[in-house]
Every structure is written in structure tokens, then in C-alpha cells.
Design a protein around this motif. Sequence first.
Motif, PDB file in Angstrom:
ATOM      1  N   TRP A 249      70.712   1.216  14.570  1.00 25.77           N
ATOM      2  CA  TRP A 249      71.845   1.431  15.545  1.00 25.77           C
ATOM      3  C   TRP A 249      71.788   0.116  16.445  1.00 25.77           C
ATOM      4  CZ3 TRP A 249      73.866   6.428  15.236  1.00 25.77           C
ATOM      5  CH2 TRP A 249      73.327   7.322  14.585  1.00 25.77           C
ATOM      6  N   ASP A 250      73.148   0.229  17.138  1.00 31.97           N
ATOM      7  CA  ASP A 250      73.078  -1.041  18.289  1.00 31.97           C
ATOM      8  C   ASP A 250      72.531  -0.370  19.337  1.00 31.97           C
ATOM      9  OD1 ASP A 250      73.867  -2.725  19.899  1.00 31.97           O
ATOM     10  OD2 ASP A 250      76.199  -2.723  19.613  1.00 31.97           O
ATOM     11  N   ALA A 251      71.757  -1.068  19.911  1.00 29.10           N
ATOM     12  CA  ALA A 251      70.845  -0.656  21.237  1.00 29.10           C
ATOM     13  C   ALA A 251      71.701  -0.673  22.421  1.00 29.10           C
ATOM     14  CB  ALA A 251      69.738  -1.380  21.606  1.00 29.10           C
ATOM     15  N   GLN A 252      73.075  -1.309  22.608  1.00 28.64           N
ATOM     16  CA  GLN A 252      73.770  -1.395  23.525  1.00 28.64           C
ATOM     17  C   GLN A 252      75.007  -0.559  23.681  1.00 28.64           C
ATOM     18  OE1 GLN A 252      72.491  -3.458  26.013  1.00 28.64           O
ATOM     19  NE2 GLN A 252      70.794  -3.905  24.689  1.00 28.64           N
ATOM     20  N   SER A 253      75.030   0.224  22.876  1.00 26.49           N
ATOM     21  CA  SER A 253      76.281   1.283  22.812  1.00 26.49           C
ATOM     22  C   SER A 253      75.657   2.666  22.416  1.00 26.49           C
ATOM     23  CB  SER A 253      77.270   0.656  22.021  1.00 26.49           C
ATOM     24  OG  SER A 253      76.810   0.674  20.644  1.00 26.49           O
ATOM     25  N   GLY A 254      76.398   3.651  22.686  1.00 28.38           N
ATOM     26  CA  GLY A 254      76.414   4.901  22.148  1.00 28.38           C
ATOM     27  C   GLY A 254      75.234   5.638  22.794  1.00 28.38           C
ATOM     28  N   LEU A 255      74.670   6.625  21.859  1.00 32.71           N
ATOM     29  CA  LEU A 255      73.545   7.119  22.347  1.00 32.71           C
ATOM     30  C   LEU A 255      72.165   6.310  22.241  1.00 32.71           C
ATOM     31  CD1 LEU A 255      74.109  10.675  20.260  1.00 32.71           C
ATOM     32  CD2 LEU A 255      73.912  10.390  22.791  1.00 32.71           C
ATOM     33  N   ALA A 256      72.196   5.424  21.434  1.00 25.23           N
ATOM     34  CA  ALA A 256      71.129   4.605  21.395  1.00 25.23           C
ATOM     35  C   ALA A 256      70.856   3.769  22.662  1.00 25.23           C
ATOM     36  CB  ALA A 256      71.363   3.384  20.444  1.00 25.23           C
ATOM     37  N   GLU A 257      71.928   3.575  23.655  1.00 27.98           N
ATOM     38  CA  GLU A 257      71.680   3.190  24.835  1.00 27.98           C
ATOM     39  C   GLU A 257      70.672   3.975  25.787  1.00 27.98           C
ATOM     40  OE1 GLU A 257      74.651   1.171  28.267  1.00 27.98           O
ATOM     41  OE2 GLU A 257      75.247   2.997  27.117  1.00 27.98           O
ATOM     42  N   GLN A 258      70.603   5.268  25.718  1.00 31.14           N
ATOM     43  CA  GLN A 258      70.007   6.022  26.492  1.00 31.14           C
ATOM     44  C   GLN A 258      68.316   5.950  26.143  1.00 31.14           C
ATOM     45  OE1 GLN A 258      71.119  10.384  26.626  1.00 31.14           O
ATOM     46  NE2 GLN A 258      73.263   9.650  26.353  1.00 31.14           N
ATOM     47  N   ILE A 259      67.989   5.514  24.861  1.00 34.16           N
ATOM     48  CA  ILE A 259      66.499   5.234  24.626  1.00 34.16           C
ATOM     49  C   ILE A 259      66.142   4.023  25.242  1.00 34.16           C
ATOM     50  CG2 ILE A 259      65.131   4.549  22.625  1.00 34.16           C
ATOM     51  CD1 ILE A 259      66.813   6.346  20.932  1.00 34.16           C
ATOM     52  N   VAL A 260      66.981   2.845  25.200  1.00 29.26           N
ATOM     53  CA  VAL A 260      66.462   1.640  25.978  1.00 29.26           C
ATOM     54  C   VAL A 260      66.872   1.582  27.143  1.00 29.26           C
ATOM     55  CG1 VAL A 260      66.485   0.312  23.738  1.00 29.26           C
ATOM     56  CG2 VAL A 260      68.403   0.386  25.191  1.00 29.26           C
ATOM     57  N   GLY A 261      67.702   2.306  27.556  1.00 28.63           N
ATOM     58  CA  GLY A 261      67.971   2.447  29.060  1.00 28.63           C
ATOM     59  C   GLY A 261      69.024   1.493  29.528  1.00 28.63           C
ATOM     60  N   ARG A 262      69.948   1.816  30.181  1.00 31.12           N
ATOM     61  CA  ARG A 262      70.912   0.782  30.788  1.00 31.12           C
ATOM     62  C   ARG A 262      70.292   0.306  32.106  1.00 31.12           C
ATOM     63  NH1 ARG A 262      77.092   2.328  31.803  1.00 31.12           N
ATOM     64  NH2 ARG A 262      76.889   2.507  29.258  1.00 31.12           N
ATOM     65  N   TYR A 263      69.731   0.905  32.755  1.00 26.59           N
ATOM     66  CA  TYR A 263      69.183   0.596  34.047  1.00 26.59           C
ATOM     67  C   TYR A 263      67.677   0.725  34.061  1.00 26.59           C
ATOM     68  CZ  TYR A 263      73.888   0.893  35.370  1.00 26.59           C
ATOM     69  OH  TYR A 263      75.363   0.826  35.565  1.00 26.59           O
ATOM     70  N   PRO A 264      67.057   0.026  34.659  1.00 19.14           N
ATOM     71  CA  PRO A 264      65.349   0.385  34.826  1.00 19.14           C
ATOM     72  C   PRO A 264      65.038   1.721  35.629  1.00 19.14           C
ATOM     73  CG  PRO A 264      65.913  -1.880  35.373  1.00 19.14           C
ATOM     74  CD  PRO A 264      67.301  -1.121  35.350  1.00 19.14           C
ATOM     75  N   GLN A 265      64.034   2.274  35.240  1.00 22.37           N
ATOM     76  CA  GLN A 265      63.700   3.533  35.688  1.00 22.37           C
ATOM     77  C   GLN A 265      63.269   3.531  37.296  1.00 22.37           C
ATOM     78  OE1 GLN A 265      60.335   5.341  33.867  1.00 22.37           O
ATOM     79  NE2 GLN A 265      61.156   5.079  31.774  1.00 22.37           N
ATOM     80  N   LEU A 266      63.082   2.088  38.048  1.00 22.72           N
ATOM     81  CA  LEU A 266      62.838   2.073  39.246  1.00 22.72           C
ATOM     82  C   LEU A 266      63.970   1.854  40.086  1.00 22.72           C
ATOM     83  CD1 LEU A 266      59.413  -0.056  39.215  1.00 22.72           C
ATOM     84  CD2 LEU A 266      59.733   2.527  39.624  1.00 22.72           C
TER      85      LEU A 266
END
Length: 555
Positions: A249-266
Motif C-alpha cells: 500500500w501507498d503509505a501517504q493515502s487511504g487507510l494506510a496513512e492512519q498507520i504511519v500517521g499524518r501528524y506526530p502523536q505529540l
Amino acid sequence: MISLALLPVGLMAILQTRNVTEKARRNAELALLAMVEQSALQERLVIQRAFGVADGIAEIAPEIEGDVDQCTAQLAGIAERSQRFSFIGIVDTEGNMECSSTGTQMNVKESENYYGFLGSREPSISVVSRPSVTRSPVISVAVPILSGDQLDGHVLISIPHHTLSPPEQDDKEAAMALKDIVTFNSKGDVLSFRGGEEFRPERLPAGLNLAALTTDTSNAFSSLNRLGQDRIYSVVPIQNGQLFVLGIWDAQSGLAEQIVGRYPQLIFPILMWLVSLAVVIGAIHHLVLRHVRSLRRQMVRFARDRALQEPKTVNEMPTELREIQTSFSTMAYSIMQDEANLEDAVREKNVLIREIHHRVKNNLQLISSIVNMQIRNVESPEAKEILRRVQDRVLSLATIHRDLYQSNSAGLVNVGNLINEVIEKSVHIGSDQSKPVQIESDIEDIMLYPDQAVPMSLLAAEAATNAMKYVGAANGGDRWIKVSFVAGEGKTRVFHLSNCVGDEPAMQGTGMGTKLIKAFAIQLDAKLDVEDQPDEYALTVTFDAADFIAQAESY
């Protein structure tokens, strides 16, 4: 302190954000795994059906192997009815295949695509790129034929690649994020690939191959592929450790983005902390800082101009600051009142001091008038001269006191003016119209306190009187007197007076003037130098200007 106070709230927000992020990540992983399983559903069903058909044939193989024609017909019928299998065959333990759905008889050991399933008691699956029978890429399933513990052979079933094309995704966004779907076995052989084109290893995670991705449970992880692209990989086992499906999967789109995270947790706890900090700082500014600044401006203005103005926001101040404001206003009014009283007292004291000097001056002038009356009644020339010298000294004192009560320089007296006056008066009194005297003066404006101004002025008056008394001219020349009073280095002050000495015999004096000059020099704590030459007499007085020393009674 504000940051430390908000730290527990920030830590709670971080923990909550981490929990929410972890749940969202897990849900996204489950969604990706479910989509991979759905995409590989057709392959799973076909391969599972192939294993089931192979198991069934393995059960009846001992009964049908004896009649080759009957065995071929049955296998051909099974292949025709399934519509998914391109070839079905039975191979003995030596690799001989006499019964197949196509009637082909051969030894599989001699095939260039033989992959070594003979002797294995476990089902296996592999990919054959160029099989000897169908000539097109197939997935081959091998199931052992067992009679108790004895291995009698294997059932082979071939599944063409084109029958395993994955269905279209209903989720368009997910379909765009899904780059590749790969079906592979435990050895890392690619069984099928989305699109039917040749699989390229560059799409795998950097440092890993397909054999290293085999797993007993479904798994999803993020990594860079061998081309440096950010990808999400999801691996799903679908056939007893023999068959696996890999979704890329492309890490920058779709549901995959939720795994790597668009924004840092902090980011959200930090934003919340910054907003809280801004609110606290705004509250401190509104309640404290602006009032403290206003109070500071009042203090600076009061210290500079003695101006006091009540702030407009005094009613908005907290109780503590309002008390400070009230105390400062009370203190400021008290200071201004005390300063006014002090100014009145100083003004009154100056008036009294001036009045004293004025009365002393008047009394001295009165004494001078009495002496003058006595001079007129005395017939002896010597007595008249003595009384006139006394009168000169009294008038000098009167002149000094007149300047003292007229002075407005914080108690300082311009001694230069006093010396000028006493020199002029001494020259005027002692001059002879027939024998004029040239005066050369270099007198600076030098300020001294009265303790030094009075003896210095009297010393100058005595020196000028003596000079006028003994001035003369050699060989009929001009008579002259030179006077200077200048400031030296630092606090040093220098008075110098010289006069010419003539040929005619000098007047006999009483020596009182010289004694007075020495006495005044002692009062000044000065160095007195006298040069008595045949043609010139010079007097030099050097002393240091004293600082004001307050007396104990001044407090």
C-alpha cells in the motif's frame, strides 16, 4: 512554573492521544488485512478447492490407477467440471505419471520445472512458469497419496494464472492506495501477481525477501521499499503455512496513512499546552502585568518629575495590587509634603543667613564710618595712617559679607569677583595721582565655600595694600602690580601678586600686614612663598579647594 503546572495535563493528553492513535492504527491494520484477504479471496477459494479435489483423488487413486483409460477419463471429467484446473495427474513415487486429465504420460523428474515434491508427505504448492503440458504459467498443487504410513505417490493439479485475477475494489480510495497484491508460497515463490505482469523484487521491503515475510498470523508494518518509497506491507496466511498473500500500500493515502500517521502523536498535546500557556499568560497580563507596568510608570514619573497620576484601571486591580497602589500614592503624597516642608525650611534658613550677612555688612560699614570720623579728629599723621589701614580692612570685610548675602550658588562664593573688588578698592585708596600704577590681572571665576572665601579675600586685600604701600619704579620707570588667581591641577588654587620696587627708600611699616597674610595662609592651609628681590617683590599662595563638610549641628 506554568509549564510544570500544565505538565500532568500534557502527559494525560499524550497518553490519551497515544491510546487513540494506537486504536486507530490497529483498526487501520485490521482494515488493510481484511481488504487483502478480500482481494485474495478468489485465489484462496480456487487453491483450497484444488487441495480439496486433490485430497479426494488421493483417496480413490488406488482404485482407479489400474485402468489407465478409466483413470484418464475420470480426471478429465473432474478438470472439465471445475473449469479452474488446466491439468490433473497422478504421479508414483518414482516420478512416473501414466494417468492424467490430458492423457499425457511422462516422468516428472525429467521435466525442467520439477521442483522436488517426490518423497514429501506434506501438501505443497509452487509456481511453474513453463510447464511441459500446458505451456502457460500455472500454480501447481501437490497432495501425497498415503496408504497407512506408506507413500504411494502424489496428485498434481495445475491452476492457470489467468483464473486468479483479483476482483476490482469497491472502495476507490483503497484501490488507489493498494499498489500490489502478491500470492507466494513458503519458499518465497510468487504464485500470482496483480495485473499478470512479472513481479519485480524492488517492490519488496528493503533488506527482505518473500521467504522472510512468511508468518503464522496476519501482520502489517511500514517500511521503505528497495526504491526508497514509503509503503505499508500486510501479510495474510491463507493455506496452512503454504500459501500467503502480500498487500503493498501507498503509505501517504487511504487507510494506510492512519498507520504511519499524518501528524506526530505529540502535535495535539503540544498544541493544547501552547493554548493553555497562552491563556494563562493572557490572564496574568490582564490581572497582574499591565497593572504592575502602570505602577512602574507612575514610580518612574514620580522619581523624575515628582508628578503623580492615579491609574484609570485602579478599580480593575486585584486586592493586593490595589493595596500596593494605595500605599504608593500615600507614600508619594507624604514625600512631596516633606519635600515642600524642607524647601520652606531651607528657604527660611537662606533668608536668615542673608539677613545675618546683611546686618554684619551694615555694622562693619558703621564701624568704618566711626573710624573715618576718628581719622578726621586725629592730628598725628601716623595715627591717621594706622586708622586708615584699619578702615580698609573693615571695608574689605564688609564687601565680603555683602557678596555672601547676595550669593545664590548653594553657599559657594565667587572669590574671583571678591579679589577684583578688593584690588580695585586698595588701588583706589592708596594711589597717587602723580604716580599712576599699572595693574595687570589674570583672575578666574573660582567658587569657594565661605570658610576659605573670607580668609582668601582678606589675604588678597592685605597683599594689595602692602603692594600699593611699597610699589616703586627703578630709574624712573613705570610702576606696576601683577595679580593672578587661577585653578591648577585637580583642586589646586594659586594666588600670585607681585609689584615693582623703586630706588627711593621704602616706607617703614608696622609689620601687621605681613602677620595677617601669614595668619590667613594658615587658615587656608596654604603654602606661602615670598620672593624679595631688589627690583621686585612677589607673593605666591597655593592651597587646595576644600569640599563642603557639614557640621554636626546641621542635622
